[in-house]
Design a protein around this motif. Structure first.
Motif, PDB file in Angstrom:
ATOM      1  N   PHE A  84       0.871  -1.169   0.000  1.00  0.00           N
ATOM      2  CA  PHE A  84       0.000   0.000   0.000  1.00  0.00           C
ATOM      3  C   PHE A  84       0.911   1.223   0.000  1.00  0.00           C
ATOM      4  N   ASP A  85       0.314   2.375  -0.256  1.00  0.00           N
ATOM      5  CA  ASP A  85       1.112   3.598  -0.318  1.00  0.00           C
ATOM      6  C   ASP A  85       1.716   3.929   1.040  1.00  0.00           C
ATOM      7  N   ALA A  86       2.994   4.221   1.045  1.00  0.00           N
ATOM      8  CA  ALA A  86       3.691   4.596   2.274  1.00  0.00           C
ATOM      9  C   ALA A  86       4.973   5.324   1.909  1.00  0.00           C
ATOM     10  N   ILE A  87       5.474   6.112   2.851  1.00  0.00           N
ATOM     11  CA  ILE A  87       6.785   6.743   2.698  1.00  0.00           C
ATOM     12  C   ILE A  87       7.838   5.762   3.216  1.00  0.00           C
ATOM     13  N   ILE A  88       8.759   5.364   2.354  1.00  0.00           N
ATOM     14  CA  ILE A  88       9.858   4.495   2.775  1.00  0.00           C
ATOM     15  C   ILE A  88      11.083   5.393   2.943  1.00  0.00           C
ATOM     16  N   VAL A  89      11.545   5.518   4.169  1.00  0.00           N
ATOM     17  CA  VAL A  89      12.531   6.538   4.516  1.00  0.00           C
ATOM     18  C   VAL A  89      13.964   6.083   4.264  1.00  0.00           C
ATOM     19  N   GLU A  90      14.862   7.035   4.349  1.00  0.00           N
ATOM     20  CA  GLU A  90      16.291   6.759   4.345  1.00  0.00           C
ATOM     21  C   GLU A  90      16.813   6.915   5.766  1.00  0.00           C
ATOM     22  N   ASP A  91      17.884   6.196   6.062  1.00  0.00           N
ATOM     23  CA  ASP A  91      18.487   6.311   7.387  1.00  0.00           C
ATOM     24  C   ASP A  91      18.903   7.760   7.648  1.00  0.00           C
ATOM     25  N   GLU A  92      18.587   8.231   8.855  1.00  0.00           N
ATOM     26  CA  GLU A  92      18.891   9.587   9.328  1.00  0.00           C
ATOM     27  C   GLU A  92      18.045  10.680   8.663  1.00  0.00           C
ATOM     28  N   GLN A  93      17.010  10.278   7.940  1.00  0.00           N
ATOM     29  CA  GLN A  93      16.087  11.264   7.372  1.00  0.00           C
ATOM     30  C   GLN A  93      15.365  11.997   8.503  1.00  0.00           C
ATOM     31  N   ILE A  94      15.040  13.259   8.292  1.00  0.00           N
ATOM     32  CA  ILE A  94      14.403  14.094   9.313  1.00  0.00           C
ATOM     33  C   ILE A  94      12.969  14.424   8.918  1.00  0.00           C
ATOM     34  N   PHE A  95      12.052  14.311   9.873  1.00  0.00           N
ATOM     35  CA  PHE A  95      10.654  14.709   9.688  1.00  0.00           C
ATOM     36  C   PHE A  95      10.324  15.807  10.702  1.00  0.00           C
ATOM     37  N   GLU A  96       9.611  16.818  10.265  1.00  0.00           N
ATOM     38  CA  GLU A  96       9.229  17.925  11.145  1.00  0.00           C
ATOM     39  C   GLU A  96       7.765  17.809  11.536  1.00  0.00           C
ATOM     40  N   ILE A  97       7.503  17.932  12.833  1.00  0.00           N
ATOM     41  CA  ILE A  97       6.142  17.962  13.383  1.00  0.00           C
ATOM     42  C   ILE A  97       6.073  19.194  14.270  1.00  0.00           C
ATOM     43  N   GLY A  98       5.393  20.231  13.796  1.00  0.00           N
ATOM     44  CA  GLY A  98       5.373  21.483  14.545  1.00  0.00           C
ATOM     45  C   GLY A  98       6.785  22.011  14.736  1.00  0.00           C
ATOM     46  N   ASP A  99       7.165  22.215  15.997  1.00  0.00           N
ATOM     47  CA  ASP A  99       8.492  22.755  16.311  1.00  0.00           C
ATOM     48  C   ASP A  99       9.530  21.678  16.607  1.00  0.00           C
ATOM     49  N   ILE A 100       9.142  20.427  16.505  1.00  0.00           N
ATOM     50  CA  ILE A 100      10.085  19.350  16.828  1.00  0.00           C
ATOM     51  C   ILE A 100      10.464  18.568  15.576  1.00  0.00           C
ATOM     52  N   LYS A 101      11.440  17.707  15.717  1.00  0.00           N
ATOM     53  CA  LYS A 101      11.892  16.870  14.601  1.00  0.00           C
ATOM     54  C   LYS A 101      11.950  15.413  15.039  1.00  0.00           C
ATOM     55  N   ILE A 102      11.722  14.537  14.075  1.00  0.00           N
ATOM     56  CA  ILE A 102      11.878  13.102  14.282  1.00  0.00           C
ATOM     57  C   ILE A 102      12.965  12.621  13.337  1.00  0.00           C
ATOM     58  N   LYS A 103      14.012  12.020  13.907  1.00  0.00           N
ATOM     59  CA  LYS A 103      15.120  11.516  13.103  1.00  0.00           C
ATOM     60  C   LYS A 103      15.022   9.999  12.988  1.00  0.00           C
ATOM     61  N   VAL A 104      15.177   9.494  11.775  1.00  0.00           N
ATOM     62  CA  VAL A 104      15.102   8.069  11.501  1.00  0.00           C
ATOM     63  C   VAL A 104      16.426   7.393  11.844  1.00  0.00           C
ATOM     64  N   LEU A 105      16.350   6.319  12.625  1.00  0.00           N
ATOM     65  CA  LEU A 105      17.521   5.480  12.907  1.00  0.00           C
ATOM     66  C   LEU A 105      17.192   4.059  12.464  1.00  0.00           C
ATOM     67  N   HIS A 106      17.715   3.651  11.331  1.00  0.00           N
ATOM     68  CA  HIS A 106      17.455   2.297  10.827  1.00  0.00           C
ATOM     69  C   HIS A 106      18.218   1.308  11.697  1.00  0.00           C
ATOM     70  N   THR A 107      17.484   0.401  12.351  1.00  0.00           N
ATOM     71  CA  THR A 107      18.094  -0.520  13.314  1.00  0.00           C
ATOM     72  C   THR A 107      17.668  -1.965  13.041  1.00  0.00           C
TER      73      THR A 107
END
Length: 471
Positions: A84-107
């Motif tokens: 199904f449709d989804a965003i497949i991220v890259e390691d260390e990619q950054i997402f912004e939610i309001g004033d904060i950020k979410i960093k991807v850590l592929h583990t």
């Protein structure tokens, strides 16, 4: 910024609701999405992303329904291939939610797509780690579930997990808060702590897996003592990866009230399993023949998954009045969507209709003591091996409920036996399964080992399992 852990004890599962400056993110949502929709509306925030730490095996996530209802995209880690449709991220990619950020850590390690999400606050400080099934409190994710799909051994996956933890997680600051996907009681790990939130620094000190001298030592410790995964796990993975019916549709079909006559007719025509979710105390007093008891008042969903296993199995429900929706909801959380309806009026209506009923031969601990005194008796203890090893009745056989399909055929129908668990919850499940398969020559002990402990029945010396686990 606000972080809220939404913990579901029955599944030992943690979902996370995060808001900042009018925007929100939800991590690993449960199947039923309306509570999240209500929360978003109450807070006046827009859901921007739905983060999935991996393809879950022990429950069906609400990611698809939530995305359809809100328009928020689903986010998976690198190497994920959902249908199904989804965003497949890259390691260390950054997402912004309001004033904060979410960093991807592929583990990778628990699964190949397993990903942790590192929250960075308004001031640029790394504050929280949503660790999924990569890092638990007191444990790490089991590395044996993804073997087939990854074409790797559990040792190879454990090696990947070591690299993920030691290279990406351990270097993070000690003050970071760890928010895992599961807690004690989940089958996704083997030694989880009862707490559901901790600091990374404390985990560095106390988590056995984070204190191994080298990679080989880690692999040995993490793979040692793994029990077989519940049979429904693979089916839940497929539902999470391929898609599923909407929860609203499942609920609508499941909440179909049936008269005793309709209930009996559908049971005979469909081959549906009759699932009685009343307490073990009520079930033991009387039930519909061939029905299986798994009480809502315990670890309901995981036991359904372990004992019924096939999520495509049609089910007819017997509940206490007013608990129909809860039963359907909790079944759907582990992928059991084929619920054909429930007995209107519950077991009382069945009894009043004059239809056949059955009973469990349940006796008190005191009667049990009296009957076996000075005699040879066969006693089956269906608790977990760890419970049995801690303390048990001398001469009792250890036959865990989780493996009933392996040992049930070894029982001699002509040989009477006594059976108990810890409190009566699991032994009633076992009794219902035994009787449904034609075994009736047994007595089930009311109150289980808790009640037996107060008698003078000879028992082994108590051994603290915590000390054994920490050796």
């Amino acid at each position: 910024m606000k972080i809220e852990q939404i913990y579901t004890g029955c599944l030992a599962q943690g979902a996370y609701y995060i808001t900042s400056a009018g925007e929100a993110a939800i991590i690993d949502p449960l199947r039923e999405t309306q509570p999240y929709i209500n929360r978003l509306k109450e807070d006046g925030v827009k859901l921007k992303y739905i983060f999935e730490t991996h393809f879950h095996a022990d429950f069906v996530s609400g990611h698809l329904d939530l995305s359809h209802k809100t328009g928020a995209p689903i986010v998976y880690g690198p190497t994920a291939h959902p249908e199904f449709d989804a965003i497949i991220v890259e390691d260390e990619q950054i997402f912004e939610i309001g004033d904060i950020k979410i960093k991807v850590l592929h583990t990778p390690g628990h699964t190949l797509e397993s990903t942790c999400f590192l929250l960075i606050d308004e001031n640029g400080v790394e504050k929280a780690l949503f660790s999924g099934d990569t890092l638990f409190l007191g444990d790490v994710g089991r590395p044996d579930l993804a073997q087939k799909g990854a074409n790797m051994t559990q040792e190879e996956l454990a090696g990947l997990l070591y690299d993920s933890l030691y290279n990406k997680i351990l270097p993070l600051d000690n003050d970071i808060t760890v928010y895992p996907a599961h807690g004690a009681g989940s089958a996704c790990g083997k030694n989880m702590q009862k707490e559901t939130v901790d600091t990374l620094g404390n985990q560095k000190r106390t988590n056995y897996a984070l204190n191994q001298k080298d990679r080989q030592s880690f692999i040995k410790e993490v793979t040692d003592g793994l029990l077989p995964p519940p049979a429904y796990f693979g089916m839940n993975v497929m539902m999470n990866k391929k898609g599923y019916s909407s929860f609203d549709e499942v609920l609508s079909k499941g909440l179909h009230a049936l008269s005793p006559e309709q209930f009996e007719e559908i049971a005979e025509a469909s081959g549906a399993l009759i699932l009685d979710v009343r307490s073990n105390r009520e079930f033991a007093k009387g039930f519909i023949p061939q029905s299986i008891n798994i009480g809502l008042d315990g670890d309901f969903a995981p036991w359904v998954g372990a004992l019924i296993a096939d999520v495509s199995q049609p089910i007819l429900l017997v509940t206490e009045k007013g608990y129909e929706e809860e039963a359907v909801t909790r079944l759907s959380r582990v992928g059991f969507d084929h619920i054909l309806g429930f007995l209107d009026g519950g077991f009382e209506s069945w009894k009043k209709s004059g239809k056949e009923t059955d009973l469990v031969n349940r006796i008190s601990a005191e009667q049990f003591e009296s009957e076996i005194k000075g005699k040879e008796a066969k006693i089956i203890d269906i608790r977990k091996e760890s419970e049995y090893n801690a303390e048990h009745i001398n001469e009792a056989y250890s036959k865990p409920l989780a493996y009933i399909n392996d040992w049930i055929h070894k029982i001699k129908p002509t040989e009477h036996f006594y059976m108990h668990c810890g409190s009566g919850y699991r032994s009633t499940m076992a009794a219902s399964i035994l009787q449904a398969r034609g075994y009736r020559n047994f007595s089930e002990i009311e109150g289980g080992f808790k009640a037996i402990a107060s008698t003078d029945i000879p028992k082994s010396d108590f051994v603290c399992q915590t000390k054994i686990l920490n050796k």
